[in-house]
Design a protein around this motif. Sequence first.
Motif, PDB file in Angstrom:
ATOM      1  N   ASN A   1      42.095  41.823  58.129  1.00 42.35           N
ATOM      2  CA  ASN A   1      43.551  41.781  58.312  1.00 42.35           C
ATOM      3  C   ASN A   1      44.182  42.718  57.283  1.00 42.35           C
ATOM      4  O   ASN A   1      44.566  42.299  56.191  1.00 42.35           O
ATOM      5  N   TYR A   2      44.249  43.992  57.639  1.00 42.12           N
ATOM      6  CA  TYR A   2      44.584  45.001  56.633  1.00 42.12           C
ATOM      7  C   TYR A   2      46.047  44.922  56.198  1.00 42.12           C
ATOM      8  O   TYR A   2      46.353  45.177  55.034  1.00 42.12           O
ATOM      9  N   ASP A   3      46.949  44.554  57.109  1.00 39.41           N
ATOM     10  CA  ASP A   3      48.360  44.427  56.725  1.00 39.41           C
ATOM     11  C   ASP A   3      48.542  43.296  55.715  1.00 39.41           C
ATOM     12  O   ASP A   3      49.264  43.446  54.717  1.00 39.41           O
ATOM     13  N   ASP A   4      47.894  42.164  55.977  1.00 41.80           N
ATOM     14  CA  ASP A   4      47.971  41.045  55.030  1.00 41.80           C
ATOM     15  C   ASP A   4      47.338  41.423  53.698  1.00 41.80           C
ATOM     16  O   ASP A   4      47.848  41.072  52.629  1.00 41.80           O
ATOM     17  N   ALA A   5      46.220  42.152  53.788  1.00 40.45           N
ATOM     18  CA  ALA A   5      45.541  42.578  52.561  1.00 40.45           C
ATOM     19  C   ALA A   5      46.444  43.478  51.725  1.00 40.45           C
ATOM     20  O   ALA A   5      46.567  43.299  50.502  1.00 40.45           O
ATOM     21  N   LYS A   6      47.092  44.444  52.375  1.00 37.30           N
ATOM     22  CA  LYS A   6      47.983  45.358  51.639  1.00 37.30           C
ATOM     23  C   LYS A   6      49.098  44.592  50.940  1.00 37.30           C
ATOM     24  O   LYS A   6      49.397  44.871  49.771  1.00 37.30           O
ATOM     25  N   LYS A   7      49.716  43.643  51.636  1.00 35.10           N
ATOM     26  CA  LYS A   7      50.829  42.889  51.051  1.00 35.10           C
ATOM     27  C   LYS A   7      50.376  42.114  49.821  1.00 35.10           C
ATOM     28  O   LYS A   7      51.030  42.132  48.769  1.00 35.10           O
ATOM     29  N   LEU A   8      49.252  41.426  49.924  1.00 35.63           N
ATOM     30  CA  LEU A   8      48.740  40.644  48.805  1.00 35.63           C
ATOM     31  C   LEU A   8      48.402  41.528  47.612  1.00 35.63           C
ATOM     32  O   LEU A   8      48.739  41.208  46.461  1.00 35.63           O
ATOM     33  N   LEU A   9      47.736  42.638  47.889  1.00 30.94           N
ATOM     34  CA  LEU A   9      47.310  43.530  46.805  1.00 30.94           C
ATOM     35  C   LEU A   9      48.503  44.233  46.159  1.00 30.94           C
ATOM     36  O   LEU A   9      48.545  44.412  44.933  1.00 30.94           O
ATOM     37  N   LEU A  10      49.479  44.624  46.969  1.00 29.87           N
ATOM     38  CA  LEU A  10      50.688  45.256  46.421  1.00 29.87           C
ATOM     39  C   LEU A  10      51.489  44.261  45.572  1.00 29.87           C
ATOM     40  O   LEU A  10      52.031  44.637  44.521  1.00 29.87           O
ATOM     41  N   ASP A  11      51.537  42.999  46.004  1.00 33.37           N
ATOM     42  CA  ASP A  11      52.212  41.977  45.203  1.00 33.37           C
ATOM     43  C   ASP A  11      51.504  41.798  43.859  1.00 33.37           C
ATOM     44  O   ASP A  11      52.153  41.677  42.807  1.00 33.37           O
ATOM     45  N   ALA A  12      50.168  41.796  43.905  1.00 39.36           N
ATOM     46  CA  ALA A  12      49.396  41.660  42.666  1.00 39.36           C
ATOM     47  C   ALA A  12      49.646  42.843  41.740  1.00 39.36           C
ATOM     48  O   ALA A  12      49.806  42.681  40.522  1.00 39.36           O
ATOM     49  N   LEU A  13      49.691  44.037  42.320  1.00 39.08           N
ATOM     50  CA  LEU A  13      49.920  45.241  41.509  1.00 39.08           C
ATOM     51  C   LEU A  13      51.302  45.211  40.854  1.00 39.08           C
ATOM     52  O   LEU A  13      51.451  45.584  39.674  1.00 39.08           O
ATOM     53  N   GLU A  14      52.274  44.761  41.597  1.00 36.47           N
ATOM     54  CA  GLU A  14      53.635  44.680  41.054  1.00 36.47           C
ATOM     55  C   GLU A  14      53.685  43.729  39.854  1.00 36.47           C
ATOM     56  O   GLU A  14      54.346  44.011  38.843  1.00 36.47           O
ATOM     57  N   ILE A  15      52.961  42.610  39.956  1.00 37.68           N
ATOM     58  CA  ILE A  15      52.928  41.650  38.855  1.00 37.68           C
ATOM     59  C   ILE A  15      52.283  42.280  37.621  1.00 37.68           C
ATOM     60  O   ILE A  15      52.811  42.190  36.505  1.00 37.68           O
ATOM     61  N   VAL A  16      51.137  42.931  37.814  1.00 37.61           N
ATOM     62  CA  VAL A  16      50.422  43.518  36.675  1.00 37.61           C
ATOM     63  C   VAL A  16      51.256  44.613  36.025  1.00 37.61           C
ATOM     64  O   VAL A  16      51.303  44.722  34.786  1.00 37.61           O
ATOM     65  N   ARG A  17      51.908  45.415  36.813  1.00 34.17           N
ATOM     66  CA  ARG A  17      52.744  46.480  36.247  1.00 34.17           C
ATOM     67  C   ARG A  17      53.919  45.907  35.440  1.00 34.17           C
ATOM     68  O   ARG A  17      54.378  46.525  34.485  1.00 34.17           O
ATOM     69  N   SER A  18      54.373  44.726  35.846  1.00 34.25           N
ATOM     70  CA  SER A  18      55.536  44.143  35.165  1.00 34.25           C
ATOM     71  C   SER A  18      55.180  43.518  33.824  1.00 34.25           C
ATOM     72  O   SER A  18      56.070  43.227  33.022  1.00 34.25           O
ATOM     73  N   ILE A  19      53.886  43.308  33.574  1.00 37.67           N
ATOM     74  CA  ILE A  19      53.491  42.642  32.326  1.00 37.67           C
ATOM     75  C   ILE A  19      52.674  43.563  31.431  1.00 37.67           C
ATOM     76  O   ILE A  19      51.926  43.106  30.584  1.00 37.67           O
ATOM     77  N   GLN A  20      52.787  44.870  31.626  1.00 39.51           N
ATOM     78  CA  GLN A  20      52.110  45.813  30.742  1.00 39.51           C
ATOM     79  C   GLN A  20      52.622  45.620  29.323  1.00 39.51           C
ATOM     80  O   GLN A  20      53.814  45.473  29.081  1.00 39.51           O
ATOM     81  N   GLY A  21      51.738  45.632  28.373  1.00 44.04           N
ATOM     82  CA  GLY A  21      52.138  45.452  26.976  1.00 44.04           C
ATOM     83  C   GLY A  21      51.141  44.559  26.283  1.00 44.04           C
ATOM     84  O   GLY A  21      50.396  44.987  25.405  1.00 44.04           O
ATOM     85  N   GLU A  22      51.113  43.265  26.693  1.00 41.52           N
ATOM     86  CA  GLU A  22      50.141  42.346  26.111  1.00 41.52           C
ATOM     87  C   GLU A  22      48.768  42.578  26.737  1.00 41.52           C
ATOM     88  O   GLU A  22      48.640  42.723  27.937  1.00 41.52           O
ATOM     89  N   ASP A  23      47.750  42.574  25.868  1.00 42.38           N
ATOM     90  CA  ASP A  23      46.364  42.772  26.336  1.00 42.38           C
ATOM     91  C   ASP A  23      46.295  43.953  27.295  1.00 42.38           C
ATOM     92  O   ASP A  23      45.781  43.855  28.407  1.00 42.38           O
ATOM     93  N   ASN A  24      46.835  45.070  26.835  1.00 40.39           N
ATOM     94  CA  ASN A  24      47.054  46.215  27.720  1.00 40.39           C
ATOM     95  C   ASN A  24      45.762  46.735  28.333  1.00 40.39           C
ATOM     96  O   ASN A  24      45.743  47.170  29.485  1.00 40.39           O
ATOM     97  N   GLY A  25      44.654  46.680  27.565  1.00 40.88           N
ATOM     98  CA  GLY A  25      43.388  47.203  28.082  1.00 40.88           C
ATOM     99  C   GLY A  25      42.901  46.423  29.288  1.00 40.88           C
ATOM    100  O   GLY A  25      42.523  47.002  30.308  1.00 40.88           O
ATOM    101  N   ALA A  26      42.946  45.094  29.196  1.00 38.94           N
ATOM    102  CA  ALA A  26      42.491  44.253  30.318  1.00 38.94           C
ATOM    103  C   ALA A  26      43.394  44.443  31.518  1.00 38.94           C
ATOM    104  O   ALA A  26      42.931  44.540  32.667  1.00 38.94           O
ATOM    105  N   ASN A  27      44.712  44.474  31.279  1.00 39.82           N
ATOM    106  CA  ASN A  27      45.648  44.659  32.387  1.00 39.82           C
ATOM    107  C   ASN A  27      45.474  46.019  33.045  1.00 39.82           C
ATOM    108  O   ASN A  27      45.625  46.159  34.265  1.00 39.82           O
TER     109      ASN A  27
END
Length: 329
Positions: free
Chosen positions: A44-70
Motif C-alpha cells: 500500500n504505497y500511498d499509505d506507506a508514503k503518508k506514514l513515512l512522511l509524517d515520521a520524517l516531519e517529526i524527526v526534522r522538528s526535533i533536530q538538536g537533541e541527540d542530533n547524531g541518532a536523529n
Amino acid sequence: SHFQLAIDCYNDCLQGAESLDNKGVDTALVLKKMGEIQMNKLHNYDDAKKLLLDALEIVRSIQGEDNGANQNIMTDLVLLIAQAYSSAKDYENSLDYYEEHIELLESNSPENEYLLANSLYAMGNIFAGMDDPDFELSIEKLTESLDMKKKMFGSDDERVANVVYTLATVYEKAGYYDKAANSLAEALHSFAKNHNKAGSIKVYHALGRMKASKVAESIFLPDERSTAIECYKEALKLRRQIMSLDDIEMAAILYEYSILLILNDEHATALPLLEEALRIQKLKNGLKDVHVANILLKMAEVHLKQAKYDSSLVCLEQVLFIQSSLDDE
C-alpha cells in the motif's frame, strides 16, 4: 493477515508513545515501522508514503537533541520515502528523495559508501525505466555506483556483476551495442566464477535477445544467429537445472529460442519448445492471453512448414478465438 495485525499493534504503540518523555522520536520510529510494513508487505504505497512522511516531519522538528541518532533516523526515512515513491511509479519525487539521501550520506563522517552506491544504482534504474527515459543520466549514475562497488568488493564480486549487468541492459537500450556486449561478457565472467547460475542465465538470455534483435533486422547474419542460438541453448540448460520450469521467464526463453530455430529451418526442434511455452503460458495466464496467441501463431507456422495443415488450422482457429475474446473485453 499477520501484517495487518502488526499494523494494528503498532497503532496501539502509537497511543502508548504519547505518554513517553521522548514521544517524538518514539512516535516517528513506530510510524517508520508501520510505513515499512505497508510498503514491503502490504504494498500500500500511498499509505506507506503518508506514514513515512509524517515520521520524517517529526524527526526534522526535533533536530538538536541527540542530533547524531536523529540524523541516522532521518537518513533511513528519506531512503524509505524514495523507495515508496519509486514503487508507486512517482519517479520525479523518488529522484528528489534519493538526491536528498545521497546528500545526507555525504554529510556524514564517515559516509556510508555502500548505501551511497545503492542509491546511485536505484537512480540509474529510475532514469532508464521512466516513460521518457534518460539513458545518459542512467549510465552516469550506474557507472558511479559500479566504481564505488568495485573499490569496496573487487571486480569479481557478484554485487559488482549485478551492476555491470544492469549497465549492459541500459547500454543496449541506448544503442551502445559494443559496450553492452562487453559488459555482459564481464558480468558473465563474474557470475560463472562465483558459480551463480541465476546470474549466468540472465546474462545468456540478454545476450541471446540482443543478438536475435540484430538477426531480426537482417536475415543475412548467420554468425549472429548461431551465437544467439547458443546463448539461448545455454540459458535454457541452466534454467532447467536450478529453477521452476513453470514460470513466465521460462516461457519467454522457450518462445524466443524457438523463433531463432524457425529462422534456422529447425522446425522439428522448435515445435516441442513452443508446446512447452504454450503449456506454461496457459497455466499462468489462461487461454485468453496475447502471448498465448503469439505462441499459437508460431506453432501454426511450424505445422504449415511440416505440411500438417489440419494442425495449423486448429492453432489459427484458437488465435481467432483469443483475439475475439480480447476485443470483447
